[in-house]
Design a protein around this motif. Structure first.
Motif, PDB file in Angstrom:
ATOM      1  N   SER B  74      79.855  11.615  69.461  1.00 16.41           N
ATOM      2  CA  SER B  74      78.562  11.430  68.623  1.00 16.41           C
ATOM      3  C   SER B  74      79.103  10.822  67.355  1.00 16.41           C
ATOM      4  O   SER B  74      77.944  10.359  66.529  1.00 16.41           O
ATOM      5  N   SER B 115      74.184  11.653  62.723  1.00 15.31           N
ATOM      6  CA  SER B 115      74.278  11.747  64.137  1.00 15.31           C
ATOM      7  C   SER B 115      73.568  12.962  64.632  1.00 15.31           C
ATOM      8  O   SER B 115      74.537  13.926  64.938  1.00 15.31           O
ATOM      9  N   ARG B 123      74.005  11.148  73.610  1.00 17.58           N
ATOM     10  CA  ARG B 123      74.965  10.243  73.032  1.00 17.58           C
ATOM     11  C   ARG B 123      76.467  10.261  73.770  1.00 17.58           C
ATOM     12  O   ARG B 123      76.999   9.317  73.945  1.00 17.58           O
TER      13      ARG B 123
END
Lengths: 342, 335
Positions: B74, B115, B123
């Motif tokens: 991610s 993120s 993800r």
């Protein structure tokens, strides 16, 4: 004069062949090997080797002993600056301080922006901010940043071995990018696919801005990239490069046209032979380089022996002729060391 | 049995010591060297750019496989990860074992790389899809919630076909099941006791079978802290200080996991850790402890944490040597 080797790769040979060219450059006294960052590019027969320049650089640092390893250039907006700072520092450590980091805005490619999810209008700000973040990450124990990249009191490790940080180079053509690079006092790496006239003009402008910014511009050594092919005779050199270089130009992306400020179809072999490339026997090649030296105060030449289209054996042969008969004459005039660059 | 060496770092923090360990690991006959990804200063690991240093491993060795446990998917664009991994696979002559993990051990990385942790499960799934496509398809496009990629051809392609083996670090039950369903190997952390591992293994293989993965290409990779010295007493004497220092001061995430396992920090004790999950002792003790894992959990791939950043480089090299010379030969090594 310093001499670099621009590693591109070849359509018909393996990655290990390329590594062997680099080993040869290391052993034969080239000052640097340069890699680039390119993504996708099916037009290079799937042999694009440069999507991860730091990974390749780290490998190369372990199969060479002394040669400097340049990246010409990382495309800053495509990656997070912290990743770039971390990767560069890692390579700098692994290579015992042999990294030179070139930076570029992005250049040619809308596909790059779309693939990595970057808005086209953002690339200039990202480029400039990324540069600032990278320098901070390398040199400050802790720092914050507020822009595209939002950082609060981060401490980035490891730090590079070279202090204050690895030398940086600018690759670019737009006036804004040149202005930004000159403001930072960066040496400008001039692309291979530019005519001698454009190289001269760009350098004049760039040196002028450096002067305005009160840098000792005469100490900033700008590497100039040129395509070269050395053969026993001029005739042979022409025969062996005609198809190769035109094939490269036709396959290469629109970047070539941008750098030459010409539509691709206007790029003829004749133009390339006279204005861009150094193709010939050792004496002819030497003369061409000496000419450039006089016209643009050339002190650092990065040579591309392979354009994806020359096979490994011919590339090595051309490198051999160069190191044997051309390089010794150029090395004699060498007076500057790495520390003079910045 | 396969033996992987988890390269955590060294007391000196020197990459050159690490390279020495890696060369030595190959000489000693380990199957894999494995490294993780860690950003900023959070105590234990020091690889913010794991593929860059792995490329140095590849250049210094010829046989040993190079594993990741793991790239935090991610935190980076999956195309970058696919490109890095493929480049390494090519440079190493097809020696990459690709490992992915959902989230970083620290939250700071998720903030810096913008993120959010709560997106990381999705993800992980999308990024793995993108990476496999980038490796195996001549051209592809992708339309996910987080990654939208126009038609691209990603190069280089990995040397291993169809692609390098993939493992996923399974901290949560959910991720373990995800790995089993998708046909990925799973890496299990170092602090699970044998009863807990039994449960883990049962779930993994049951789901893997239900998903019709025949098991031939997937593995349950179990991580253990290991330290070997001439006698059990000597081993404990040498490792107790560095290990407890590591837990208490250098590995905040591990400490947090141990607190949730043991209720409170007051319940931490070296003896208890040795009893529950650490394989510390003489070559004989460590051999029998590994056999215990073989018999109870069906262990076939052991990821050895033989070096701690709190442990002197010299002691670490010595323990690696004893492990390789006096423990590894007691197991059938397969291919």
């Amino acid at each position: 004069m310093k001499i670099g080797f621009y590693a591109t790769g070849s359509a018909t040979s393996s990655h290990q062949d390329l590594m062997n060219q680099i080993r040869y450059a290391d052993e034969e006294g080239f000052d640097s090997v340069w890699l680039r960052e390119r993504h996708f590019h099916p037009d290079h027969h799937g042999r694009n080797f440069f999507s991860s320049p730091f990974v390749a650089a780290s490998y190369i640092s372990n199969i060479t002993k002394r040669i400097r390893i340049g990246i010409g250039a990382r495309l800053l907006p495509l990656d997070h600056p912290i990743h770039i700072a971390e990767g560069a520092a890692t390579v700098d450590i692994i290579s015992n301080g042999r990294l030179d980091l070139g930076i570029a805005r992005i250049g040619e490619n809308e596909l790059y922006q779309n693939a990595f999810g970057i808005e086209a209008g953002e690339t200039r700000d990202r480029f400039e901010q990324s540069f600032e973040v990278i320098i901070k990450a390398w040199t400050e124990e802790r720092f914050s940043y507020d822009g595209f990249y939002k950082l609060s009191e981060v401490s980035v490790h490891p730090k590079p071995v070279q202090k204050p940080h690895p030398p940086m180079y600018l690759v670019g053509i737009s006036p804004e990018t040149l202005r930004f690079g000159a403001k930072q006092g960066l040496p400008l790496l001039l692309a291979g696919a530019q005519t001698a006239t454009i190289v001269k003009k760009t350098l004049e402008t760039y040196r002028q801005i450096l002067k305005e910014m009160r840098y000792k511009q005469e100490n900033v050594v700008h590497p100039v990239n040129r395509f070269i092919y050395v053969a026993e005779t001029n005739k042979k050199a022409i025969e062996e490069t005609k198809e190769a270089i035109m094939g490269f130009i036709h396959r290469a992306s629109s970047a070539i046209g941008n750098f030459l400020f010409l539509p691709k179809e206007k790029v003829t072999y004749d133009l390339l032979f006279k204005e861009v490339c150094i193709f010939g026997d050792p004496d002819y090649c030497l003369r061409r380089i000496e000419e450039m030296k006089n016209i643009i105060d050339l002190r650092y030449l990065i040579l591309t022996f392979n354009y994806f289209t020359v096979c490994h054996e011919k590339c090595l042969k051309s490198m051999e002729l160069f190191t044997k008969y051309v390089m010794p004459h150029l090395k004699k005039s060498s007076a500057l060391t790495a520390s003079d660059c910045l | 049995m396969k033996f992987g060496l988890f390269i955590m770092g060294t007391q000196s923090g020197s990459y050159h010591d690490i390279l020495e360990q890696v060369e030595y690991a190959e000489e000693l006959g380990f199957d894999t060297v494995v490294l993780g990804e860690r950003h900023f200063s959070h105590g234990d690991l020091l690889y913010p750019s794991p593929f860059s240093i792995a490329a140095a491993f590849a250049a210094r060795t010829t046989r040993i496989r190079i594993g990741m446990a793991a790239r935090v998917l991610s935190l980076d664009h999956p195309l970058h990860i696919a490109e890095d991994a493929a480049t390494l696979d090519v440079l190493s002559g097809g020696r990459l074992d690709f490992g992915a993990t959902r989230a970083s051990l620290d939250e700071e990385s998720h903030i810096v790389f913008q993120s959010p942790l709560d997106e990381s499960r999705c993800r992980l799934k999308e990024a793995l899809e993108v990476i496999v496509k980038a490796w195996t398809e001549e051209q592809f496009s992708y339309e996910g919630l987080y990654y939208k990629i126009p038609e691209v051809s990603v190069y280089p392609k990995p040397t291993q076909k169809p692609h390098p083996p993939i493992s996923v670090v399974a901290v949560s039950h959910e991720t373990l099941i995800f790995a089993a369903e998708k046909g990925y190997s799973a890496v299990i952390g170092a602090i699970r006791s044998i009863p807990e591992l039994k449960e883990t293994a049962e779930s993994y293989w049951r789901v893997s079978q239900e998903a019709c993965h025949n098991g031939a290409n997937v593995e349950l990779i179990i991580n253990r802290f290991i330290y070997v010295s001439d006698t059990y007493e000597k081993a404990c004497r040498e490792i107790e200080g560095p290990f407890m220092d590591f837990i208490n001061n250098r590995a905040p995430d591990l400490k947090a996991a141990l607190i949730s396992k043991y209720g409170t920090e007051e319940n931490f004790s070296f003896d208890r850790f040795v009893n529950d999950f650490c394989l510390f002792g003489s070559p004989e003790t460590v051999t029998s402890r590994i056999n215990e894992l073989v018999n109870n959990v069906g262990l076939s791939n052991l990821l050895c944490s033989l070096n701690l950043i709190t442990l002197e480089h010299k002691l670490c090299m010595k323990s690696m040597e004893l492990f390789a010379k006096d423990v590894m030969p007691n197991f059938h090594r397969g291919n």
